[in-house]
Design a protein around this motif. Sequence first.
Motif, PDB file in Angstrom:
ATOM      1  N   ASN A  11       0.854  -1.198   0.000  1.00 24.06           N
ATOM      2  CA  ASN A  11       0.000   0.000   0.000  1.00 24.06           C
ATOM      3  C   ASN A  11       0.889   1.247   0.000  1.00 24.06           C
ATOM      4  O   ASN A  11       2.111   1.137   0.124  1.00 24.06           O
ATOM      5  CB  ASN A  11      -0.948   0.004   1.219  1.00 24.06           C
ATOM      6  CG  ASN A  11      -0.196  -0.145   2.527  1.00 24.06           C
ATOM      7  OD1 ASN A  11       0.575   0.735   2.912  1.00 24.06           O
ATOM      8  ND2 ASN A  11      -0.384  -1.266   3.202  1.00 24.06           N
ATOM      9  N   GLY A  12       0.271   2.402  -0.108  1.00 25.30           N
ATOM     10  CA  GLY A  12       1.038   3.646  -0.186  1.00 25.30           C
ATOM     11  C   GLY A  12       1.720   4.022   1.117  1.00 25.30           C
ATOM     12  O   GLY A  12       2.804   4.609   1.121  1.00 25.30           O
ATOM     13  N   THR A  13       1.081   3.680   2.229  1.00 30.29           N
ATOM     14  CA  THR A  13       1.677   3.982   3.532  1.00 30.29           C
ATOM     15  C   THR A  13       2.977   3.195   3.702  1.00 30.29           C
ATOM     16  O   THR A  13       3.999   3.739   4.142  1.00 30.29           O
ATOM     17  CB  THR A  13       0.683   3.621   4.667  1.00 30.29           C
ATOM     18  OG1 THR A  13      -0.594   4.172   4.350  1.00 30.29           O
ATOM     19  CG2 THR A  13       1.145   4.165   6.001  1.00 30.29           C
ATOM     20  N   PHE A  62      -2.663  13.799   3.996  1.00 34.31           N
ATOM     21  CA  PHE A  62      -3.355  12.658   4.578  1.00 34.31           C
ATOM     22  C   PHE A  62      -2.412  12.064   5.626  1.00 34.31           C
ATOM     23  O   PHE A  62      -1.197  12.026   5.411  1.00 34.31           O
ATOM     24  CB  PHE A  62      -3.679  11.640   3.473  1.00 34.31           C
ATOM     25  CG  PHE A  62      -4.391  10.424   3.967  1.00 34.31           C
ATOM     26  CD1 PHE A  62      -5.596  10.526   4.658  1.00 34.31           C
ATOM     27  CD2 PHE A  62      -3.863   9.161   3.753  1.00 34.31           C
ATOM     28  CE1 PHE A  62      -6.252   9.397   5.122  1.00 34.31           C
ATOM     29  CE2 PHE A  62      -4.521   8.026   4.210  1.00 34.31           C
ATOM     30  CZ  PHE A  62      -5.710   8.143   4.896  1.00 34.31           C
ATOM     31  N   ALA A  84      -1.372   9.326   6.422  1.00 34.84           N
ATOM     32  CA  ALA A  84      -0.460   8.237   6.044  1.00 34.84           C
ATOM     33  C   ALA A  84       0.974   8.750   5.925  1.00 34.84           C
ATOM     34  O   ALA A  84       1.922   8.039   6.270  1.00 34.84           O
ATOM     35  CB  ALA A  84      -0.896   7.615   4.720  1.00 34.84           C
ATOM     36  N   THR A  85       1.128   9.989   5.443  1.00 30.31           N
ATOM     37  CA  THR A  85       2.473  10.546   5.271  1.00 30.31           C
ATOM     38  C   THR A  85       3.193  10.621   6.611  1.00 30.31           C
ATOM     39  O   THR A  85       4.354  10.216   6.733  1.00 30.31           O
ATOM     40  CB  THR A  85       2.388  11.965   4.657  1.00 30.31           C
ATOM     41  OG1 THR A  85       1.394  11.990   3.635  1.00 30.31           O
ATOM     42  CG2 THR A  85       3.731  12.391   4.085  1.00 30.31           C
ATOM     43  N   VAL A 145       4.441  16.484  -0.717  1.00 34.60           N
ATOM     44  CA  VAL A 145       3.246  15.735  -1.114  1.00 34.60           C
ATOM     45  C   VAL A 145       2.659  16.412  -2.350  1.00 34.60           C
ATOM     46  O   VAL A 145       2.407  17.621  -2.333  1.00 34.60           O
ATOM     47  CB  VAL A 145       2.204  15.726   0.030  1.00 34.60           C
ATOM     48  CG1 VAL A 145       0.968  14.928  -0.367  1.00 34.60           C
ATOM     49  CG2 VAL A 145       2.818  15.169   1.310  1.00 34.60           C
ATOM     50  N   ASP A 190       5.842  12.064  -2.027  1.00 35.57           N
ATOM     51  CA  ASP A 190       4.562  11.395  -1.799  1.00 35.57           C
ATOM     52  C   ASP A 190       3.714  11.672  -3.038  1.00 35.57           C
ATOM     53  O   ASP A 190       3.064  12.716  -3.156  1.00 35.57           O
ATOM     54  CB  ASP A 190       3.883  11.904  -0.525  1.00 35.57           C
ATOM     55  CG  ASP A 190       2.581  11.160  -0.235  1.00 35.57           C
ATOM     56  OD1 ASP A 190       2.000  10.583  -1.184  1.00 35.57           O
ATOM     57  OD2 ASP A 190       2.127  11.168   0.930  1.00 35.57           O
ATOM     58  N   CYS A 204       1.276   9.763  -4.047  1.00 31.47           N
ATOM     59  CA  CYS A 204       0.097   8.898  -3.915  1.00 31.47           C
ATOM     60  C   CYS A 204      -1.146   9.470  -4.583  1.00 31.47           C
ATOM     61  O   CYS A 204      -2.120   8.756  -4.809  1.00 31.47           O
ATOM     62  CB  CYS A 204      -0.181   8.626  -2.437  1.00 31.47           C
ATOM     63  SG  CYS A 204       1.055   7.556  -1.681  1.00 31.47           S
ATOM     64  N   GLN A 205      -1.139  10.787  -4.888  1.00 38.70           N
ATOM     65  CA  GLN A 205      -2.286  11.391  -5.576  1.00 38.70           C
ATOM     66  C   GLN A 205      -1.893  11.890  -6.965  1.00 38.70           C
ATOM     67  O   GLN A 205      -2.661  12.636  -7.588  1.00 38.70           O
ATOM     68  CB  GLN A 205      -2.841  12.559  -4.740  1.00 38.70           C
ATOM     69  CG  GLN A 205      -3.303  12.122  -3.350  1.00 38.70           C
ATOM     70  CD  GLN A 205      -4.048  13.213  -2.598  1.00 38.70           C
ATOM     71  OE1 GLN A 205      -4.229  14.322  -3.091  1.00 38.70           O
ATOM     72  NE2 GLN A 205      -4.487  12.904  -1.394  1.00 38.70           N
ATOM     73  N   SER A 230       0.410   5.141  -4.003  1.00 38.16           N
ATOM     74  CA  SER A 230      -0.662   4.293  -3.499  1.00 38.16           C
ATOM     75  C   SER A 230      -1.511   3.880  -4.684  1.00 38.16           C
ATOM     76  O   SER A 230      -1.787   4.698  -5.568  1.00 38.16           O
ATOM     77  CB  SER A 230      -1.537   5.082  -2.517  1.00 38.16           C
ATOM     78  OG  SER A 230      -2.761   4.394  -2.297  1.00 38.16           O
ATOM     79  N   LYS A 235      -7.601   5.994  -6.144  1.00 40.22           N
ATOM     80  CA  LYS A 235      -6.526   6.834  -6.695  1.00 40.22           C
ATOM     81  C   LYS A 235      -6.586   6.836  -8.232  1.00 40.22           C
ATOM     82  O   LYS A 235      -7.267   6.004  -8.829  1.00 40.22           O
ATOM     83  CB  LYS A 235      -5.157   6.330  -6.201  1.00 40.22           C
ATOM     84  CG  LYS A 235      -5.022   6.314  -4.676  1.00 40.22           C
ATOM     85  CD  LYS A 235      -5.019   7.713  -4.076  1.00 40.22           C
ATOM     86  CE  LYS A 235      -5.253   7.702  -2.580  1.00 40.22           C
ATOM     87  NZ  LYS A 235      -4.080   7.687  -1.750  1.00 40.22           N
TER      88      LYS A 235
HETATM   89  C1  LIG Z   1      -3.615   7.597  -0.315  1.00 42.85           C
HETATM   90  C2  LIG Z   1      -2.495   8.347   0.240  1.00 42.85           C
HETATM   91  C3  LIG Z   1      -1.476   7.738   0.999  1.00 42.85           C
HETATM   92  C4  LIG Z   1      -1.536   6.325   1.509  1.00 42.85           C
HETATM   93  O1  LIG Z   1      -1.866   5.339   0.656  1.00 42.85           O
HETATM   94  P1  LIG Z   1      -2.539   3.975   1.138  1.00 42.85           P
HETATM   95  O2  LIG Z   1      -2.367   3.111  -0.073  1.00 42.85           O
HETATM   96  O3  LIG Z   1      -3.952   4.256   1.476  1.00 42.85           O
HETATM   97  O4  LIG Z   1      -1.751   3.447   2.296  1.00 42.85           O
HETATM   98  C5  LIG Z   1      -0.403   8.504   1.381  1.00 42.85           C
HETATM   99  N1  LIG Z   1      -0.320   9.808   1.080  1.00 42.85           N
HETATM  100  C6  LIG Z   1      -1.286  10.437   0.397  1.00 42.85           C
HETATM  101  C7  LIG Z   1      -1.130  11.887   0.099  1.00 42.85           C
HETATM  102  C8  LIG Z   1      -2.411   9.736  -0.035  1.00 42.85           C
HETATM  103  O5  LIG Z   1      -3.372  10.381  -0.694  1.00 42.85           O
END
Ligand SMILES: *Cc1c(COP(=O)(O)O)cnc(C)c1O
Length: 375
Positions: free
Chosen positions: A59-61, A86, A88-89, A131, A157, A159-160, A181, A186
Amino acid sequence: VEVPFLDLKSQCQVLKAELAPQFDEVLSSAAFIQGPQVARFEEAFARYCGTKHAIGVANGTDALHLALRALGVGPGDEVITAANTFVATTEAITAAGASVVLVDMDPASYTIDPNQVEAAITPRTRAVIPVHLYGQPAEMDAIMDIARRRGLRVIEDACQAHGAWYKGHRAGSIGDVGCFSFYPGKNLGAYGDAGGVTTNDDEIAARLRLLANHGSKVKYQHEIEGFNSRLDTLQAVVLNAKLARLDAWNDARRARAAQYAAALERSGVTTQRVVNSDHVWHLYVIQTEARDAMIEALKARGIATGIHYPYPVHLTPAYAYLGKGPGSYPHAERAAARILSLPMFPELTEEQADYVAKAIREAVAEVATPEQVPV
Ligand SMILES: *Cc1c(COP(=O)(O)O)cnc(C)c1O
């Protein structure tokens, strides 16, 4: 009329026929972990991002957490990131054993303010995580310049921001590592949790592979203590099929974003300006004073919205320990109180976006405060 915030079902319908025989193949082979489709996706995603390596993770985390570890970031180290992300960062920073240091965002771009990054550096600072929020790359030239001068590692990051460009480079190909992620919602989403890390550095890539797979290259030979964080084969099948469509889907998002921007000009709400880079509009975010009334007015017209995110990291109970109360990061706090995410996904039609924009104009007239009256 109903306009959903996000529609994952239409993509599933479109891909169903293509994916069914490939799912069957995985089921027949029973190679659920590390099947050949995983390596195929890693190669394709690296090529797509313009990096030497891509490593699938769970996963992204985990992508962020393991990237920090692969860079040697750990206890005693400080990592700087934006207050408006988010969680997770920041969770990843803590998971790596390092300390979270937040800084404010640039109010024009919603991405980390490079000047604030520089001001937050201490002798313990080891890394910065810009991010690419909402799909727009952070000000990477300035961040890379600071990192080079001050000896910091840079973890994007992304992830988006799958597929976004920053001055000719894909998001995730600029820093030491890029973290993605593939959460279903996404821009490139699996059918469950999945993630990936990109890098041009052979050593970092090798270390990430070890960390993500119990510290072993060869089964039962554990070179280091690692984790279980792998991209599974069925998810890789989905991601391979979707990667081939990502650019077209991002173009569709860009078309709807341009439409929103034009239709909401001088409407009394603030739209996001594209500041320095190409944007892939994971989210389309406006700002409005009377947000709650706006949400209700849109809901009454069948339009779903979201808030990303209602609280900056430092004002969540989880991060009360940072001791940063209200007023610590004024731009992030002001944005959190005013932002509203509009429906945005590749299948959103021109008619739907038009309907949303008209509804916002009507809502502004209904809920107008002096500040919101169009000029
Ligand atoms: C979705 C997201 C994550 C984490 O991703 P997961 O796959 O849900 O663990 C991290 N940073 C940002 C900015 C995100 O949008």
